[in-house]
Design a protein around this motif. Structure first.
Motif, short mmCIF file in Angstrom:
data_model
loop_
_atom_site.label_atom_id
_atom_site.label_comp_id
_atom_site.label_asym_id
_atom_site.label_seq_id
_atom_site.Cartn_x
_atom_site.Cartn_y
_atom_site.Cartn_z
N VAL A 187 0.89 -1.23 0.13
CA VAL A 187 0.00 -0.15 0.27
C VAL A 187 0.40 1.18 0.21
O VAL A 187 0.80 2.18 -0.38
N TRP A 188 1.86 2.01 0.88
CA TRP A 188 2.94 2.16 0.43
C TRP A 188 3.29 2.60 -0.17
O TRP A 188 3.65 3.05 -0.92
N ASP A 234 1.31 3.94 -3.43
CA ASP A 234 0.88 4.86 -2.86
C ASP A 234 1.74 6.59 -2.72
O ASP A 234 1.75 7.00 -3.22
N GLY A 274 0.33 2.38 4.66
CA GLY A 274 0.89 1.76 4.91
C GLY A 274 1.64 1.91 5.59
O GLY A 274 1.92 2.19 6.08
#
Length: 254
Positions: free
Chosen positions: A12-13, A16, A50
């Motif tokens: 997720v990090w 993003d 994240g």
């Protein structure tokens, strides 16, 4: 290849905060490329915060820059002592609390339909102990009267591929020992893929099931008709033959 801690949150990090391709992120965190794309679309890992791999000493900025500049570059995990041994955990399989009450039923199914499996193999499949398996084999379990055999795959206690692998291993061991297997045992030792490829056994239609010994020809009925005598109405009711009564009536007339 070692995987980062909190793989989904790390993905997720990276989605993003970087321009690294989905394929590179998927290879790094051990996920499928479409799953990473689902994270970018908001369909997967909704609400997951994240996890920064830079702040947690899992990646370096130089590694991220190299991956952003070259789509073919594979991210390399920075050595992290806390991540050592994360992939290989020893011990019994964890079974959720909601499924633990069904575990004896799955053991009974394995003992009944796959008696060739050892206690250790069953213990690894469903996450139980050898004394429990032994009590079910000997039917000394405290709840044996209320237990019913249920497929552990249907209960979600193991995967079909795991069960097939154990069964194939048991089949190879049986063949190596040179033991003669019956047809029923041979059917139990095949995997799901092999059993699905087998031709279905011919079955008798339900409408005529149980009538296999009866013949459809007319010969028995014909023989029966020939053997039985022909009975007329007079002989059936034991009535006297006509003729004599008529003469007596004529004599009595004036």
């Amino acid at each position: 290849m070692a995987k980062p801690l909190m793989a989904k949150a790390t993905a997720v990090w990276l989605v993003d905060n970087t321009t690294i391709s989905f394929k590179q992120i998927a290879d790094f965190v051990g996920m499928h490329e479409l799953e990473v794309q689902g994270i970018a679309d908001g369909d997967v890992a909704a609400g997951v915060k994240g996890f920064d791999p830079l702040a947690n000493n899992q990646l370096t900025q130089e590694e991220i820059d190299a991956a952003q500049n070259n789509p073919l570059h594979k991210l390399k995990l920075k050595f992290n002592p806390s991540a050592t041994g994360e992939e290989k955990r020893r011990g019994p399989r964890y079974t959720p609390l909601s499924k633990r009450q069904d575990r004896p039923n799955s053991i009974l199914w394995l003992v009944k339909f796959h008696p060739e499996l050892s206690d250790g193999q069953i213990a690894k499949l469903v996450g139980t102990t050898k004394p429990t398996i032994q009590s079910i084999r000997e039917r000394t379990h405290w709840n044996i009267a209320n237990m019913q055999p249920i497929d552990p795959v249907a209960l979600g206690l193991c995967k079909q591929s795991e069960l097939d692998a154990v069964v194939q291993k048991a089949a190879a061991k049986k063949a190596a020992e040179g033991g003669v297997m019956s047809d029923d045992e041979r059917r139990k030792l095949v995997s799901t893929e092999q059993s699905l490829e087998m031709d279905a056994a011919p079955k008798i239609p339900t409408a005529i099931e149980g009538l296999e010994t009866f013949s459809l020809s007319d010969e028995p009925e014909a023989e029966k008709e020939d053997s039985d005598p022909i009975v007329d109405a007079d002989s059936f009711f034991n009535l006297p033959k006509g003729g004599g009564d008529d003469e007596d009536e004529d004599d009595l007339r004036p």
